[in-house]
Scaffold this motif. Structure first.
Motif, PDB file in Angstrom:
ATOM      1  N   GLY A 155     -16.737   3.510 -25.348  1.00 39.44           N
ATOM      2  CA  GLY A 155     -17.358   4.798 -25.869  1.00 39.44           C
ATOM      3  C   GLY A 155     -17.679   5.701 -24.760  1.00 39.44           C
ATOM      4  N   VAL A 156     -17.590   5.080 -23.463  1.00 39.54           N
ATOM      5  CA  VAL A 156     -17.845   6.115 -22.233  1.00 39.54           C
ATOM      6  C   VAL A 156     -16.565   6.889 -21.770  1.00 39.54           C
ATOM      7  CG1 VAL A 156     -18.499   6.041 -19.892  1.00 39.54           C
ATOM      8  CG2 VAL A 156     -19.527   4.597 -21.692  1.00 39.54           C
ATOM      9  N   ALA A 157     -15.557   5.946 -21.712  1.00 38.15           N
ATOM     10  CA  ALA A 157     -14.287   6.804 -21.078  1.00 38.15           C
ATOM     11  C   ALA A 157     -13.219   5.856 -21.308  1.00 38.15           C
ATOM     12  CB  ALA A 157     -14.565   7.100 -19.669  1.00 38.15           C
ATOM     13  N   GLU A 158     -11.999   6.407 -21.187  1.00 34.69           N
ATOM     14  CA  GLU A 158     -10.692   5.574 -21.050  1.00 34.69           C
ATOM     15  C   GLU A 158     -10.453   4.984 -19.630  1.00 34.69           C
ATOM     16  OE1 GLU A 158      -5.874   6.227 -20.858  1.00 34.69           O
ATOM     17  OE2 GLU A 158      -7.003   7.676 -22.110  1.00 34.69           O
ATOM     18  N   MET A 159     -10.637   3.664 -19.434  1.00 35.82           N
ATOM     19  CA  MET A 159     -10.579   2.971 -18.234  1.00 35.82           C
ATOM     20  C   MET A 159      -9.213   2.461 -17.848  1.00 35.82           C
ATOM     21  SD  MET A 159     -13.850   3.289 -17.408  1.00 35.82           S
ATOM     22  CE  MET A 159     -13.947   2.230 -15.989  1.00 35.82           C
ATOM     23  N   ARG A 160      -8.794   3.103 -16.841  1.00 34.44           N
ATOM     24  CA  ARG A 160      -7.636   2.539 -16.242  1.00 34.44           C
ATOM     25  C   ARG A 160      -7.758   1.719 -15.112  1.00 34.44           C
ATOM     26  NH1 ARG A 160      -3.801   8.057 -16.779  1.00 34.44           N
ATOM     27  NH2 ARG A 160      -3.865   8.311 -18.936  1.00 34.44           N
ATOM     28  N   ALA A 161      -7.515   0.512 -15.014  1.00 34.87           N
ATOM     29  CA  ALA A 161      -8.275  -0.461 -14.070  1.00 34.87           C
ATOM     30  C   ALA A 161      -7.047  -1.014 -13.331  1.00 34.87           C
ATOM     31  CB  ALA A 161      -8.668  -1.801 -14.895  1.00 34.87           C
ATOM     32  N   GLU A 162      -7.359  -1.153 -11.981  1.00 36.64           N
ATOM     33  CA  GLU A 162      -6.337  -1.870 -11.110  1.00 36.64           C
ATOM     34  C   GLU A 162      -7.005  -2.552 -10.207  1.00 36.64           C
ATOM     35  OE1 GLU A 162      -5.343   1.523  -7.883  1.00 36.64           O
ATOM     36  OE2 GLU A 162      -5.081   2.210  -9.814  1.00 36.64           O
ATOM     37  N   GLN A 163      -6.462  -3.661  -9.740  1.00 38.88           N
ATOM     38  CA  GLN A 163      -6.991  -4.588  -8.542  1.00 38.88           C
ATOM     39  C   GLN A 163      -6.156  -4.418  -7.307  1.00 38.88           C
ATOM     40  OE1 GLN A 163      -8.988  -7.399  -9.877  1.00 38.88           O
ATOM     41  NE2 GLN A 163      -9.802  -7.306  -7.909  1.00 38.88           N
ATOM     42  N   LEU A 164      -7.082  -3.574  -6.355  1.00 43.47           N
ATOM     43  CA  LEU A 164      -6.695  -3.356  -5.197  1.00 43.47           C
ATOM     44  C   LEU A 164      -6.685  -4.600  -4.006  1.00 43.47           C
ATOM     45  CD1 LEU A 164      -5.532  -1.002  -3.404  1.00 43.47           C
ATOM     46  CD2 LEU A 164      -7.812  -0.325  -2.469  1.00 43.47           C
ATOM     47  N   PHE A 165      -7.795  -5.400  -4.084  1.00 41.63           N
ATOM     48  CA  PHE A 165      -7.784  -6.859  -3.599  1.00 41.63           C
ATOM     49  C   PHE A 165      -8.857  -7.444  -4.224  1.00 41.63           C
ATOM     50  CE2 PHE A 165     -10.719  -3.943  -1.092  1.00 41.63           C
ATOM     51  CZ  PHE A 165      -9.782  -2.885  -0.319  1.00 41.63           C
ATOM     52  N   ASN A 166      -8.945  -8.648  -3.850  1.00 39.39           N
ATOM     53  CA  ASN A 166     -10.103  -9.455  -4.547  1.00 39.39           C
ATOM     54  C   ASN A 166     -10.942 -10.470  -3.500  1.00 39.39           C
ATOM     55  OD1 ASN A 166     -11.620 -10.146  -6.742  1.00 39.39           O
ATOM     56  ND2 ASN A 166     -10.001 -10.940  -7.818  1.00 39.39           N
ATOM     57  N   LEU A 167     -11.761  -9.917  -2.866  1.00 39.58           N
ATOM     58  CA  LEU A 167     -12.494 -10.665  -1.734  1.00 39.58           C
ATOM     59  C   LEU A 167     -13.933 -10.489  -1.906  1.00 39.58           C
ATOM     60  CD1 LEU A 167     -11.961  -8.863   1.620  1.00 39.58           C
ATOM     61  CD2 LEU A 167     -11.383  -7.817  -0.515  1.00 39.58           C
ATOM     62  N   ASP A 168     -14.394 -11.506  -1.009  1.00 41.13           N
ATOM     63  CA  ASP A 168     -16.029 -11.395  -0.697  1.00 41.13           C
ATOM     64  C   ASP A 168     -16.149 -10.248   0.342  1.00 41.13           C
ATOM     65  OD1 ASP A 168     -18.667 -11.899   0.321  1.00 41.13           O
ATOM     66  OD2 ASP A 168     -18.440 -14.098  -0.131  1.00 41.13           O
TER      67      ASP A 168
END
Length: 326
Positions: free
Chosen positions: A45-58
């Motif tokens: 209801g806020v926006a069309e979200m286009r997601a991507e995972q650039l990296f996944n780390l602490d």
């Protein structure tokens, strides 16, 4: 409806633990961008979200090479006319450094909003989903344009420069600089118009894959000034001193600091105090040091790294004040 890019980089907001009551023994960056979006269906209801995972780390494992990669990806998305804004999910530990890097290197009126969480996604009353929702609301709002990079956290909106993590455990773990929060996200409201002046963007070489090394030295009562020579010998090209009070340099450090400056090593006086600016003093003229102004030591380090990378030492003085207009 606005189109927002979500760049996921890991952190506690994507963390998972074996128990829903475990808020410390979790693995950061365990969930992907898709899982973050699935946990907040209200985003539709806020926006069309286009997601991507650039990296996944602490984020404790974030290094300047990650900043450069994130900056390049954010720049490409901002140049895409279909994208109206960017939300970046991040760990809290080094968020203030990434936020400063992006603010000082990106040039766009489109909103770029960082958010994070203090509790993993698997925890009871996890704060990540609401923080993500609020960040999307901030990025989608027309009043967010032209404000530089923002941090949305715990219903508060902070400018990137000056923001810092101020608590190890509380859900309202971030604070702004002297000006504090510039707005709130529930309901969304800014307390002042967009600033007329903004630092950056720093002109970096397009093929840059590494930033010059800058070290932060925490100075306490009796800390030996010989540490300066050790850091320089080990490869530091600049130093930020986290000093007592208003960047108060112990007299025993004068010779070592002056010697470093004479060898072409910039030295910035910052404070180890949680809040308040570091003002220019007579010793800056005498020793050649520079005050950090309202930036915490962590962000003064980023500014110094960028000035060195740009090959313009005089740029540092402008980055440490609020009147740098490119």
């Amino acid at each position: 409806m606005p189109i927002l890019a979500l760049i996921a980089t890991g952190g506690t907001i994507a963390g998972a633990a074996a128990s829903a009551t475990d808020t410390t023994g979790y693995t950061a960056g365990a969930l992907g961008a898709g899982a973050l979006l699935a946990a907040v269906p209200q985003l539709a209801g806020v926006a069309e979200m286009r997601a991507e995972q650039l990296f996944n780390l602490d984020s404790k494992d974030m290094v300047p090479a990650h900043w450069l990669a994130l900056g390049r990806r954010a720049r490409a998305l901002l140049d895409d006319p279909a994208i109206d804004g960017i939300v970046v999910t991040h760990g809290t530990d080094t968020l203030e450094e990434t936020a400063a890097f992006l603010d000082l290197t990106l040039a766009s009126a489109k909103p770029v909003v960082l958010t994070a969480a203090m509790r993993p996604a698997t925890a009871l009353s996890a704060d990540g989903p609401m923080n993500l929702y609020s960040a999307a609301c901030v990025a989608a709002h027309p009043d967010s344009a032209g404000r530089g990079v923002l941090v949305s956290f715990g219903d508060a909106i902070f400018p990137a420069l000056g923001v810092r993590k101020c608590h190890t455990h509380r859900l309202d773990a971030f604070a702004g600089g002297c000006a504090g929060a510039i707005g709130r996200s529930d309901p969304l409201r800014y307390f002042a118009p967009p600033p007329l002046r903004k630092r950056g963007p720093v002109p970096l070489p397009p093929d840059l894959d590494e930033l010059p090394r800058v070290d932060v030295l925490h100075v306490g009562a009796g800390t030996p000034p010989g540490l300066i020579d050790l850091m320089i010998a080990d490869g530091a090209r600049g130093l930020v001193l986290a000093l007592p009070g208003n960047g108060s340099l112990p007299a025993a450090w004068d010779t070592a600091v002056a010697g470093a400056v004479a060898r072409g090593i910039p030295v910035v006086r910052a404070s180890r105090v949680g809040m308040g600016p570091v003002a220019r003093k007579a010793l800056d003229e005498r020793l050649g040091t520079r005050p950090a102004g309202e930036l915490p030591a962590s962000q003064a380090r980023v500014a110094l790294m960028l000035a060195l990378a740009a090959g313009d030492p005089a740029l540092l003085d402008r980055l440490l004040t609020d009147d740098y207009i490119p």
